[in-house]
Write a protein that holds these residues in place. Structure first.
Motif, mmCIF file in Angstrom:
data_model
loop_
_atom_site.group_PDB
_atom_site.id
_atom_site.type_symbol
_atom_site.label_atom_id
_atom_site.label_comp_id
_atom_site.label_asym_id
_atom_site.label_seq_id
_atom_site.Cartn_x
_atom_site.Cartn_y
_atom_site.Cartn_z
ATOM 1 N N GLN A 33 -46.715 -67.084 52.086
ATOM 2 C CA GLN A 33 -45.406 -67.269 52.711
ATOM 3 C C GLN A 33 -45.577 -66.925 54.183
ATOM 4 N N MET A 34 -45.409 -67.917 55.035
ATOM 5 C CA MET A 34 -45.603 -67.707 56.465
ATOM 6 C C MET A 34 -44.431 -66.905 57.047
ATOM 7 N N PRO A 35 -44.644 -66.252 58.189
ATOM 8 C CA PRO A 35 -43.555 -65.497 58.797
ATOM 9 C C PRO A 35 -42.416 -66.427 59.218
ATOM 10 N N SER A 36 -41.215 -65.881 59.240
ATOM 11 C CA SER A 36 -40.060 -66.670 59.669
ATOM 12 C C SER A 36 -39.101 -65.783 60.445
ATOM 13 N N PHE A 37 -38.460 -66.386 61.416
ATOM 14 C CA PHE A 37 -37.482 -65.654 62.215
ATOM 15 C C PHE A 37 -36.199 -65.527 61.416
ATOM 16 N N LYS A 38 -35.543 -64.387 61.527
ATOM 17 C CA LYS A 38 -34.279 -64.163 60.810
ATOM 18 C C LYS A 38 -33.146 -64.796 61.614
ATOM 19 N N GLY A 39 -32.844 -66.036 61.308
ATOM 20 C CA GLY A 39 -31.810 -66.756 62.049
ATOM 21 C C GLY A 39 -32.414 -67.967 62.733
ATOM 22 N N ASN A 40 -31.808 -68.368 63.825
ATOM 23 C CA ASN A 40 -32.251 -69.532 64.584
ATOM 24 C C ASN A 40 -33.091 -69.057 65.773
ATOM 25 N N GLY A 41 -34.411 -69.135 65.621
ATOM 26 C CA GLY A 41 -35.322 -68.648 66.659
ATOM 27 C C GLY A 41 -35.206 -69.398 67.968
ATOM 28 N N ALA A 42 -35.066 -70.727 67.906
ATOM 29 C CA ALA A 42 -34.950 -71.522 69.134
ATOM 30 C C ALA A 42 -33.687 -71.145 69.895
ATOM 31 N N GLU A 71 -46.492 -58.818 62.808
ATOM 32 C CA GLU A 71 -47.056 -57.660 62.110
ATOM 33 C C GLU A 71 -46.439 -57.502 60.715
ATOM 34 N N LYS A 72 -46.994 -56.590 59.930
ATOM 35 C CA LYS A 72 -46.520 -56.355 58.564
ATOM 36 C C LYS A 72 -45.054 -55.943 58.524
ATOM 37 N N ASP A 73 -44.593 -55.253 59.576
ATOM 38 C CA ASP A 73 -43.198 -54.812 59.604
ATOM 39 C C ASP A 73 -42.265 -55.861 60.219
ATOM 40 N N GLY A 74 -42.814 -57.025 60.585
ATOM 41 C CA GLY A 74 -42.019 -58.105 61.151
ATOM 42 C C GLY A 74 -41.930 -58.095 62.667
ATOM 43 N N SER A 75 -42.498 -57.090 63.301
ATOM 44 C CA SER A 75 -42.451 -57.041 64.759
ATOM 45 C C SER A 75 -43.453 -58.023 65.363
ATOM 46 N N VAL A 97 -40.491 -63.485 74.222
ATOM 47 C CA VAL A 97 -41.005 -63.417 72.851
ATOM 48 C C VAL A 97 -41.330 -61.975 72.470
ATOM 49 N N LYS A 98 -41.863 -61.193 73.396
ATOM 50 C CA LYS A 98 -42.138 -59.781 73.102
ATOM 51 C C LYS A 98 -40.852 -58.996 72.833
ATOM 52 N N SER A 99 -39.723 -59.482 73.326
ATOM 53 C CA SER A 99 -38.453 -58.776 73.133
ATOM 54 C C SER A 99 -37.688 -59.247 71.887
ATOM 55 N N MET A 100 -38.275 -60.164 71.125
ATOM 56 C CA MET A 100 -37.590 -60.687 69.936
ATOM 57 C C MET A 100 -37.385 -59.594 68.894
ATOM 58 N N PRO A 101 -36.268 -59.699 68.143
ATOM 59 C CA PRO A 101 -36.087 -58.765 67.018
ATOM 60 C C PRO A 101 -37.111 -59.060 65.919
ATOM 61 N N LYS A 102 -37.157 -58.196 64.933
ATOM 62 C CA LYS A 102 -38.135 -58.341 63.851
ATOM 63 C C LYS A 102 -37.916 -59.625 63.058
ATOM 64 N N TRP A 103 -39.044 -60.191 62.628
ATOM 65 C CA TRP A 103 -39.083 -61.393 61.804
ATOM 66 C C TRP A 103 -39.226 -60.984 60.338
ATOM 67 N N ASN A 104 -39.156 -61.963 59.449
ATOM 68 C CA ASN A 104 -39.583 -61.786 58.068
ATOM 69 C C ASN A 104 -41.102 -61.928 58.105
ATOM 70 N N PRO A 105 -41.860 -60.910 57.686
ATOM 71 C CA PRO A 105 -43.323 -60.992 57.793
ATOM 72 C C PRO A 105 -43.920 -61.996 56.820
ATOM 73 N N ALA A 106 -45.159 -62.373 57.093
ATOM 74 C CA ALA A 106 -45.915 -63.214 56.161
ATOM 75 C C ALA A 106 -46.183 -62.400 54.908
ATOM 76 N N MET A 107 -46.317 -63.101 53.790
ATOM 77 C CA MET A 107 -46.555 -62.427 52.514
ATOM 78 C C MET A 107 -47.736 -63.061 51.792
ATOM 79 N N ASN A 108 -48.588 -62.223 51.222
ATOM 80 C CA ASN A 108 -49.684 -62.634 50.340
ATOM 81 C C ASN A 108 -49.634 -61.735 49.116
ATOM 82 N N GLY A 109 -49.538 -62.330 47.958
ATOM 83 C CA GLY A 109 -49.495 -61.541 46.731
ATOM 84 C C GLY A 109 -48.311 -60.591 46.675
ATOM 85 N N GLY A 110 -47.211 -60.970 47.306
ATOM 86 C CA GLY A 110 -46.017 -60.123 47.299
ATOM 87 C C GLY A 110 -46.058 -58.969 48.281
ATOM 88 N N LYS A 111 -47.112 -58.899 49.097
ATOM 89 C CA LYS A 111 -47.247 -57.815 50.078
ATOM 90 C C LYS A 111 -47.233 -58.387 51.485
#
Length: 126
Positions: A33-42, A71-75, A97-111
């Motif tokens: 599961q690739m990372p995704s922005f929480k909301g409309n990133g553009a 990162e793992k924490d979505g930053s 981009v460095k000032s963006m809020p946290k994203w949904n992190p990428a997931m592998n095996g539920g982690k």
């Protein structure tokens, strides 16, 4: 015979994914599961972007492509300009981009895992 050869490789392939190497610092290029922005990133980027002007006062435009690490924490971690337009645009794209809020992190095996993400930042002339 081909089937037996393929079956003999399965334990090696399975063992390769279960080795004891720490994933702590590994940065994936592809995840289940690739990372995704929480909301409309553009929209978020366009609302927080400052439009730099050139030395002659002209409005600059173009598309800066950034390679970022989520990162793992979505930053947003490392940010690198992959395709430059102009130094002022590159600098502003990195800043926003460095000032963006946290994203949904990428997931592998539920982690959660660290993952690269290519992100275009568009600067359009009005």
């Amino acid at each position: 015979m081909l089937l037996m050869a393929a079956m003999s490789l399965l334990p090696m392939a399975a063992g390769a994914t279960n080795n004891k190497v720490s994933d702590g610092d590994k940065i994936y290029t592809v995840a289940e599961q690739m990372p995704s922005f929480k909301g409309n990133g553009a929209k978020w980027i366009s609302q927080n972007l400052r439009k730099p002007v050139g030395n002659g006062g002209e409005e600059l435009s173009g598309r800066v492509i950034l390679k970022i690490v989520i990162e793992k924490d979505g930053s947003v971690g490392k940010v690198k300009v992959e395709r430059s337009v102009a130094p002022a645009l590159d600098k502003e794209a990195v800043r926003v981009v460095k000032s963006m809020p946290k994203w949904n992190p990428a997931m592998n095996g539920g982690k959660p895992v660290r993952c690269y993400f290519m992100l275009p930042v568009n600067f359009s002339a009005r």
